[in-house]
Every structure is written in structure tokens, then in C-alpha cells.
Design a protein around this motif. Structure first.
Motif, PDB file in Angstrom:
ATOM      1  N   ARG A  23       0.813  -1.226   0.000  1.00 20.69           N
ATOM      2  CA  ARG A  23       0.000   0.000   0.000  1.00 20.69           C
ATOM      3  C   ARG A  23       0.837   1.264   0.000  1.00 20.69           C
ATOM      4  NH1 ARG A  23      -4.639  -0.081   4.530  1.00 20.69           N
ATOM      5  NH2 ARG A  23      -5.028   2.012   3.748  1.00 20.69           N
ATOM      6  N   PHE A  24       1.918   1.241   0.776  1.00 20.14           N
ATOM      7  CA  PHE A  24       2.635   2.496   1.020  1.00 20.14           C
ATOM      8  C   PHE A  24       4.087   2.508   0.532  1.00 20.14           C
ATOM      9  CE2 PHE A  24      -0.498   1.985   4.508  1.00 20.14           C
ATOM     10  CZ  PHE A  24      -1.351   3.002   4.115  1.00 20.14           C
ATOM     11  N   GLY A  25       4.753   1.380   0.645  1.00 23.35           N
ATOM     12  CA  GLY A  25       6.164   1.360   0.266  1.00 23.35           C
ATOM     13  C   GLY A  25       6.918   2.508   0.914  1.00 23.35           C
ATOM     14  N   ARG A  26       7.731   3.164   0.132  1.00 25.15           N
ATOM     15  CA  ARG A  26       8.487   4.319   0.623  1.00 25.15           C
ATOM     16  C   ARG A  26       7.932   5.629   0.063  1.00 25.15           C
ATOM     17  NH1 ARG A  26      13.027   4.089   2.975  1.00 25.15           N
ATOM     18  NH2 ARG A  26      13.802   5.965   1.952  1.00 25.15           N
ATOM     19  N   GLN A  27       6.711   5.593  -0.425  1.00 25.66           N
ATOM     20  CA  GLN A  27       6.129   6.784  -1.034  1.00 25.66           C
ATOM     21  C   GLN A  27       6.059   7.945  -0.042  1.00 25.66           C
ATOM     22  OE1 GLN A  27       5.200   7.092  -4.345  1.00 25.66           O
ATOM     23  NE2 GLN A  27       6.319   5.154  -4.385  1.00 25.66           N
TER      24      GLN A  27
ATOM     25  N   ALA B 197      21.642  -9.300   6.716  1.00 26.94           N
ATOM     26  CA  ALA B 197      20.353  -9.001   7.367  1.00 26.94           C
ATOM     27  C   ALA B 197      19.910  -7.567   7.104  1.00 26.94           C
ATOM     28  CB  ALA B 197      20.424  -9.270   8.877  1.00 26.94           C
ATOM     29  N   CYS B 198      19.990  -7.189   5.847  1.00 29.42           N
ATOM     30  CA  CYS B 198      19.558  -5.846   5.438  1.00 29.42           C
ATOM     31  C   CYS B 198      19.176  -5.884   3.971  1.00 29.42           C
ATOM     32  CB  CYS B 198      20.680  -4.834   5.671  1.00 29.42           C
ATOM     33  SG  CYS B 198      20.174  -3.123   5.376  1.00 29.42           S
ATOM     34  N   GLY B 199      18.180  -5.095   3.603  1.00 28.90           N
ATOM     35  CA  GLY B 199      17.765  -5.032   2.223  1.00 28.90           C
ATOM     36  C   GLY B 199      18.268  -3.772   1.536  1.00 28.90           C
ATOM     37  N   GLY B 200      17.738  -3.505   0.370  1.00 27.58           N
ATOM     38  CA  GLY B 200      18.156  -2.355  -0.404  1.00 27.58           C
ATOM     39  C   GLY B 200      17.496  -1.057   0.024  1.00 27.58           C
ATOM     40  N   GLN B 201      16.507  -1.166   0.876  1.00 24.54           N
ATOM     41  CA  GLN B 201      15.817   0.042   1.322  1.00 24.54           C
ATOM     42  C   GLN B 201      15.045  -0.241   2.607  1.00 24.54           C
ATOM     43  OE1 GLN B 201      11.676  -0.218  -1.179  1.00 24.54           O
ATOM     44  NE2 GLN B 201      13.312   0.973  -2.116  1.00 24.54           N
ATOM     45  N   ALA B 202      14.786   0.833   3.348  1.00 24.89           N
ATOM     46  CA  ALA B 202      13.902   0.713   4.508  1.00 24.89           C
ATOM     47  C   ALA B 202      12.478   0.551   4.002  1.00 24.89           C
ATOM     48  CB  ALA B 202      14.016   1.953   5.395  1.00 24.89           C
ATOM     49  N   THR B 203      11.748  -0.371   4.599  1.00 20.92           N
ATOM     50  CA  THR B 203      10.393  -0.672   4.148  1.00 20.92           C
ATOM     51  C   THR B 203       9.356   0.174   4.888  1.00 20.92           C
ATOM     52  OG1 THR B 203      10.082  -2.373   5.827  1.00 20.92           O
ATOM     53  CG2 THR B 203      11.090  -3.059   3.736  1.00 20.92           C
ATOM     54  N   ALA B 204       8.131   0.107   4.391  1.00 27.12           N
ATOM     55  CA  ALA B 204       7.025   0.831   5.042  1.00 27.12           C
ATOM     56  C   ALA B 204       6.902   0.429   6.503  1.00 27.12           C
ATOM     57  CB  ALA B 204       5.719   0.555   4.297  1.00 27.12           C
ATOM     58  N   GLU B 205       7.025  -0.852   6.758  1.00 27.36           N
ATOM     59  CA  GLU B 205       6.875  -1.320   8.131  1.00 27.36           C
ATOM     60  C   GLU B 205       8.006  -0.796   9.024  1.00 27.36           C
ATOM     61  OE1 GLU B 205       5.149  -4.763   9.344  1.00 27.36           O
ATOM     62  OE2 GLU B 205       6.920  -5.579  10.325  1.00 27.36           O
ATOM     63  N   GLN B 206       9.215  -0.807   8.496  1.00 29.63           N
ATOM     64  CA  GLN B 206      10.333  -0.279   9.293  1.00 29.63           C
ATOM     65  C   GLN B 206      10.129   1.205   9.583  1.00 29.63           C
ATOM     66  OE1 GLN B 206      13.553  -1.403   6.762  1.00 29.63           O
ATOM     67  NE2 GLN B 206      13.425  -3.567   7.323  1.00 29.63           N
ATOM     68  N   ILE B 207       9.675   1.927   8.579  1.00 34.63           N
ATOM     69  CA  ILE B 207       9.395   3.351   8.781  1.00 34.63           C
ATOM     70  C   ILE B 207       8.308   3.529   9.840  1.00 34.63           C
ATOM     71  CG2 ILE B 207       8.444   5.422   7.674  1.00 34.63           C
ATOM     72  CD1 ILE B 207       9.766   4.390   5.031  1.00 34.63           C
ATOM     73  N   ALA B 208       7.291   2.684   9.772  1.00 30.30           N
ATOM     74  CA  ALA B 208       6.173   2.806  10.709  1.00 30.30           C
ATOM     75  C   ALA B 208       6.639   2.574  12.152  1.00 30.30           C
ATOM     76  CB  ALA B 208       5.079   1.799  10.330  1.00 30.30           C
TER      77      ALA B 208
END
Lengths: 369, 369
Positions: free
Chosen positions: A236-240, B175-186
């Protein structure tokens, strides 16, 4: 006009005094009121009652009705001709004691017209069932055809079946296990601490002044993330970025631009803070953490063995708050042939609200609706 | 005594001034210092340098050494004769700019001897790499044999390979991806808000007064739950009460008795509050949320395509903070034959600290250690 003995209310909230209540962990209130809504009519034998239990921040408005036409949280499930057919069943939903939707809770006034605040008793799920049993007594309902609920409502339903096996013929436990887990307790602790940290909380005695909406908002954020699945949030949101906002244009750490998912959770936080009392949030969260059907009963299996109600157990396959494993454990304790009816939804725990229709036929068959 | 040009330090923390730094989102500092530890010796060609990048609340103490004998966070990995053999390699670990373990951060003093506090720049992962490149310049390291890190350290390593393809021969992203995800941001938002809600935070300018340890503690609780798996928490703690405490004996909602998992998180919260600066926690959390290797580079695939370093990608099969799916996506962007080396551990994300030895042989082979 119908005979009052067989006709309780035509929806909209009714509040009744159930008298004093001794709480499980030592609290006492001389007078407790419970608020409830109903749909359909109680028959002369009072044998057609179904109790629907709300979740943590839920209310009594399960479905619309003539007096309260807005859609309820299980609108598609409850109504004339629906799965729980209110032409046939008398449906009642009670606001849990400790809540803030009409029943006595921390924001209620004591005999001296002061809000209870920090003095409100610690509430357990069992306390809420005890209170609701007094209400059922008043309504003359000896035995419910079904007690059913989702999330915390599932715990409330399960405890009804465990505490009053003779009064529950069928029990629906949706997206809830037999006990609160370590992880649920851990996330709950962070939520409660966030509310208590809010300078407006004032140890729970904030009524009459500003309310701890920031702390409650943080609690809601934490909770809501777990109501949804990780993929759902990411798709739904990704990094938008949110609209024209840019979270990466501030020269200092305190930025104003937000990611979309932050804006979404800001909305969820604000919405709850506008409709829910922080003390009630703590009270019901603590109640939910107290949930353990096996406590004082020799463990979960022994407790379940004494339940005589027909179980209807439902899980959501993407639920990471109440993992399906907990539902499988619960089903196993009911007996080797007890199925778990699985909702297939990518959204997580909230699938119990959005997608219960997937197992509606199973519900009718299993519970004899 | 060895030639200073080939011998940088024999462990213990060294701090160097790398001069001014322009930050990506507009901040500026006229003078930045970076703190680092080293192990082994830089050879004459300066071709044997390995940069190890720490995680969010990590520090430069990757492993023990003569001058600093306490065990480090990858003690089993780094040392004489170990996977990263310090008899062969010159290992350096740098405290990230914005941190609080020796490098310039919000608690550092400006030219007028006042702590930066709320004025400290917004830091991105790319800013940290820029700063570290200046340090590498000073040390005369043109090219690292390997840049490797776990969790946020993996993001830092990946950005090194993306920003300076000519300076990184091998890159380890654990143990890391190419970007921070929506969930991590949340989850990060809830953490940052909890710190800001603490009355002692004072918008970031709390130095000299009480510090926001309650808010930081809540942030740590939220973070730490996600560092572990749900089954790990449940198996270790379940619903056990802490010692003689009883969470179910309080007549009011504010109870003093705790569940074991609450006591465990209280300890984690207190431990972090005693060793980490809240502003640094916010700064590095924001940096981690800024992590997006594809940002401004036409997306992740395009960004990865320009990396020339040999990738070594590791995930933990029970990680629910950086799900293995993210590592698989990263590997796919590196090319169809890029493997994900999987750590098999039930504990979750923290497996990158506890169980990396499982893939030590793969690490040696892939990176040419």
C-alpha cells in the motif's frame, strides 16, 4: 407494544445497572452499568440469544439498525437474512466494563460525581464475563445459543464458555488464542508506557484537563502496525512520500515531511485519540494481557476440556498478532477433529473484521445458525 | 615502532578530524570528527583494508584487542586466525556520524562549546559514507578489499559499494535489504515519537539536564521486540511472572508486578538508556529510514547494476525486521546467480550477531578472505 419480558430493545444503546462488582484482582465498584445494543427479538423461551463480543477499541455497534442506521463493524454478518439472521436471532453486544462506550469505565463518575481515573479497578476478561452474566440474568437469558467475537472479543467469548459452560451452547473464537502471548504482552507494555509518559496523563487523573492524546496515538500506531501484515503495508505504502511532503528535505532531524505510511498512522492515531479514552485503552489492554483461559484451571487443555459449547474457531492466515498457530493449539485442545476455519487474506489480523464472510457458511453449519 | 604511514593504530579508539561536511538534505558542519578502532596492520600497498560497519546502536568495538580486551559484537568473526583474520587483514570500524561513540553527533560541542542538540543535521546513510570516505582518504586507503556490516551496517556497506564502486572490491550485506520498508518506517516513527513525547526531551536540547530515558526506553522496547522472533519470545518467556512479582494482584490498573518478558524489556530499555544518547538514536534511526539504494539512481536494480563489488548477501530465516525476501530481491538485482546465504536461527534478526559463523566459510570463499 410487545411484552417487555420478550422485547428488550430495538437497537440504539441501552444502559442498565447490574449492581456491585467484585473484580478478580481485588477491585470493587458498588455500582456498575453496562451499555448494550440489540437486534431482533428475544423469543418467549429466551433461547435465541446470541452475544457478540467487541475487540479492544470496538463498541456495541456491530451492525446498523432502524434507530442507528450507520454501518457497524460486522455489518455484512448481522442483519435480516444475513449469516447471523436477526429475523431469527436476538443479538446483543455489550460494551466491556472498563471501556468508554457507555459501560462503567475509568471516565465514569463515582458516587461523589468524580471520575474514577487512576482508582478504577484492574479489569480481567473474566471480570467482564462476570459483569455480562449479571446482565444476562437481568434479561432472563439463561443460556446463549452462541457467544462469538474476534480478537479480544474472541477471548471474551472463550471465557464465557469456560466460566459458564451451562450458559453457552456455541462459542466462536475468531483471530484469538487461548492466552495472550509474550509478544503481545511486550507490545502492550510499550503501548501502556507511551500513554503513561504523556505529560497530560497525570497518572490517570487527567479528566477536566487536556488528555494524553499523543501517548494514546503512539500506542495506537504500535497496535495498528500489528493489525496489518508487513506485505500489506509495503504494497500500500512502500516508501512513497505523502503528497507534496518530502521527508528528506529537512536540514535537521525534526522533519515535517512524512512518508505515506507515517501519514496513514497519524490518521489512525488521531482517529483513536478522538474517540477513545486513554484510561480505558490501558484498562482493556491490561484485560487482554490477562487473557489466559488456563489460568487457575490446570492449564489450557484442562480448561478447554470443561467447555461444553460447540467451538467455531477461525484464524487469518496472514495474522501476525494472533498467529494461526495459536488457533490450531486451541482447536487441538477442543479435540482432535476440531477444525480451524482459515480466512485467506493478505492484510493480517484485521482480516477478522474485513473477511469473516469467507467462513460464513462454516459458521452457519458449525454453530447451527 | 612501525612507519606511521603503514601502521594506523593498535586498537582502542582513535579520533580524527575529517574537516567540514555538507549533508545530503542541507545540513552543514564546519568540523566533523570520526572515531574508529582498528585491528591488524595496513600493508604497504594499503590493499588489505576491511571496513566493518556497525548497526543502529552498535559501536566500533567489533572485537577484542590488546588495548581493549573486552569481547566485541563480532568477536568470533574478527581476530588472529579467525574468519576475518587480523594477521592478514587490516580491519577498521568507524562510529557513524550522528552517533555517540566518539564521532561527531548531536551531543558533540560546536565551536562555542555548546552541544548541537536540535541543531544537528539530518543524517542519511549516504552522508555517513561520504564522511567515511574522507577518513579513508586520510588513511590513504584508496580501495577497501571488503566493506561489510549487518542490519544498518549492511545498509552502510551497500551504500559504500553504490557511491564508490571503484573503492569497494567486495561488499557484505548481512540481514539488510536495499531500502527501509514501510513497516520499518512505521515502527521507527512510533519510536521517534515516544522519545519526543518524553518531557525531558525538550525538543532535543536536554543536555545539562535530565535526559529522556523513558522515551528512549520505549523506543528500545519496540525495536528490540522486532530484533527477536515471536516464537523466541514465547519459548523464553511465555506468560511467566517475573520472580515473586504478580501482574495480576493489583486492585488498580497501575500494577507493579510484571511478566518476565516485561522485565526483560525493562532491562533492555535501561541498558540502552544508560549507554546511548537519545538524539543520536533519532539521528541514526532517521538515517536508517532514509536508506534506499535506488533513490535518485533510477531504482534499486539500476543502482545495483552499477556496483562492481562482489556481493556477499546473508539473511536470517526467522528475521521479521529485514525479511529474507528483501535479501532475495537484493541478490536478484545483483544477478541471477547471486546466492543468499541463509542463517538458520530461531531468534530472529539478532541472528546476524549471534550466528554469522554459520556462513563463515561462504564468506571466506565469496569475498576471498
Amino acid at each position: 407494544m410487545t411484552d417487555p419480558a420478550t422485547y428488550v430493545a430495538q437497537s440504539a444503546i441501552t444502559t442498565v445497572n447490574i449492581g456491585e462488582l467484585h473484580f478478580e484482582t481485588g477491585g470493587y465498584l458498588p455500582k456498575v452499568e453496562l451499555a448494550y445494543e440489540t437486534w431482533g427479538r428475544l423469543n418467549a423461551e429466551k433461547s435465541n440469544a446470541i452475544l457478540i463480543q467487541h475487540a479492544l477499541t470496538g463498541d456495541t455497534h456491530v451492525a446498523s439498525s432502524q434507530l442507528s442506521p450507520e454501518a457497524g463493524w460486522w455489518e455484512y454478518l448481522v442483519g435480516p437474512g444475513k449469516t447471523i439472521d436477526t429475523d431469527k436471532w436476538f443479538v446483543i453486544a455489550v460494551n466491556m466494563v472498563g471501556g468508554c462506550y457507555g459501560s462503567t469505565g475509568p471516565s465514569s463518575l463515582d458516587g461523589d460525581k468524580n471520575p474514577y481515573g487512576s482508582r478504577f479497578p484492574f479489569v480481567t476478561i473474566r471480570d467482564s464475563v462476570n459483569a455480562e452474566a449479571k446482565l444476562a440474568d437481568q434479561l432472563g437469558i439463561e443460556r446463549f445459543h452462541t457467544v462469538i467475537g474476534g480478537s479480544m472479543g474472541g477471548g471474551r467469548a472463550l471465557e464465557w464458555a469456560a466460566m459458564y459452560p451451562d450458559r453457552v451452547a456455541g462459542v466462536g473464537v475468531i483471530a484469538c488464542g487461548g492466552q495472550a502471548t509474550a509478544e503481545q504482552i511486550a507490545f502492550a507494555q510499550a503501548q501502556v508506557e507511551a500513554i503513561r509518559l504523556d505529560p497530560h496523563f497525570k497518572a490517570g487523573d487527567y479528566y477536566g484537563g487536556p488528555t494524553p492524546i499523543q501517548g494514546l496515538g503512539i500506542a495506537r500506531r504500535i497496535a495498528h502496525i500489528n493489525y496489518r501484515s508487513e506485505p500489506e503495508l509495503n504494497v500500500r505504502f512502500g516508501r512513497q512520500f505523502q503528497g507534496d511532503e518530502n521527508p528528506l528535505n529537512s536540514p535537521v532531524a525534526t522533519r515535517t515531511g512524512r512518508y505515506q505510511v507515517e501519514s496513514y498512522l497519524d490518521y489512525k492515531a488521531k482517529d483513536l485519540a478522538g474517540r477513545f479514552d486513554a484510561n480505558s485503552y490501558i484498562a482493556l489492554t491490561e484485560a487482554l494481557m490477562s487473557h489466559d483461559v488456563g489460568r487457575g484451571r490446570g492449564g489450557q487443555a484442562a480448561a478447554i476440556a470443561k467447555i461444553t459449547a460447540t467451538p467455531f474457531i477461525v484464524a487469518v492466515n496472514s495474522d501476525r498478532l494472533y498467529f494461526p498457530e495459536q488457533s490450531y493449539q486451541l482447536a487441538a485442545d477442543f479435540g482432535p477433529h476440531t477444525p480451524v476455519h482459515m480466512i485467506d487474506s493478505p492484510i493480517g489480523h484485521d482480516g477478522f473484521l474485513t473477511d469473516l464472510h469467507q467462513v460464513a457458511d462454516d459458521m452457519i453449519t458449525t454453530l447451527g445458525l
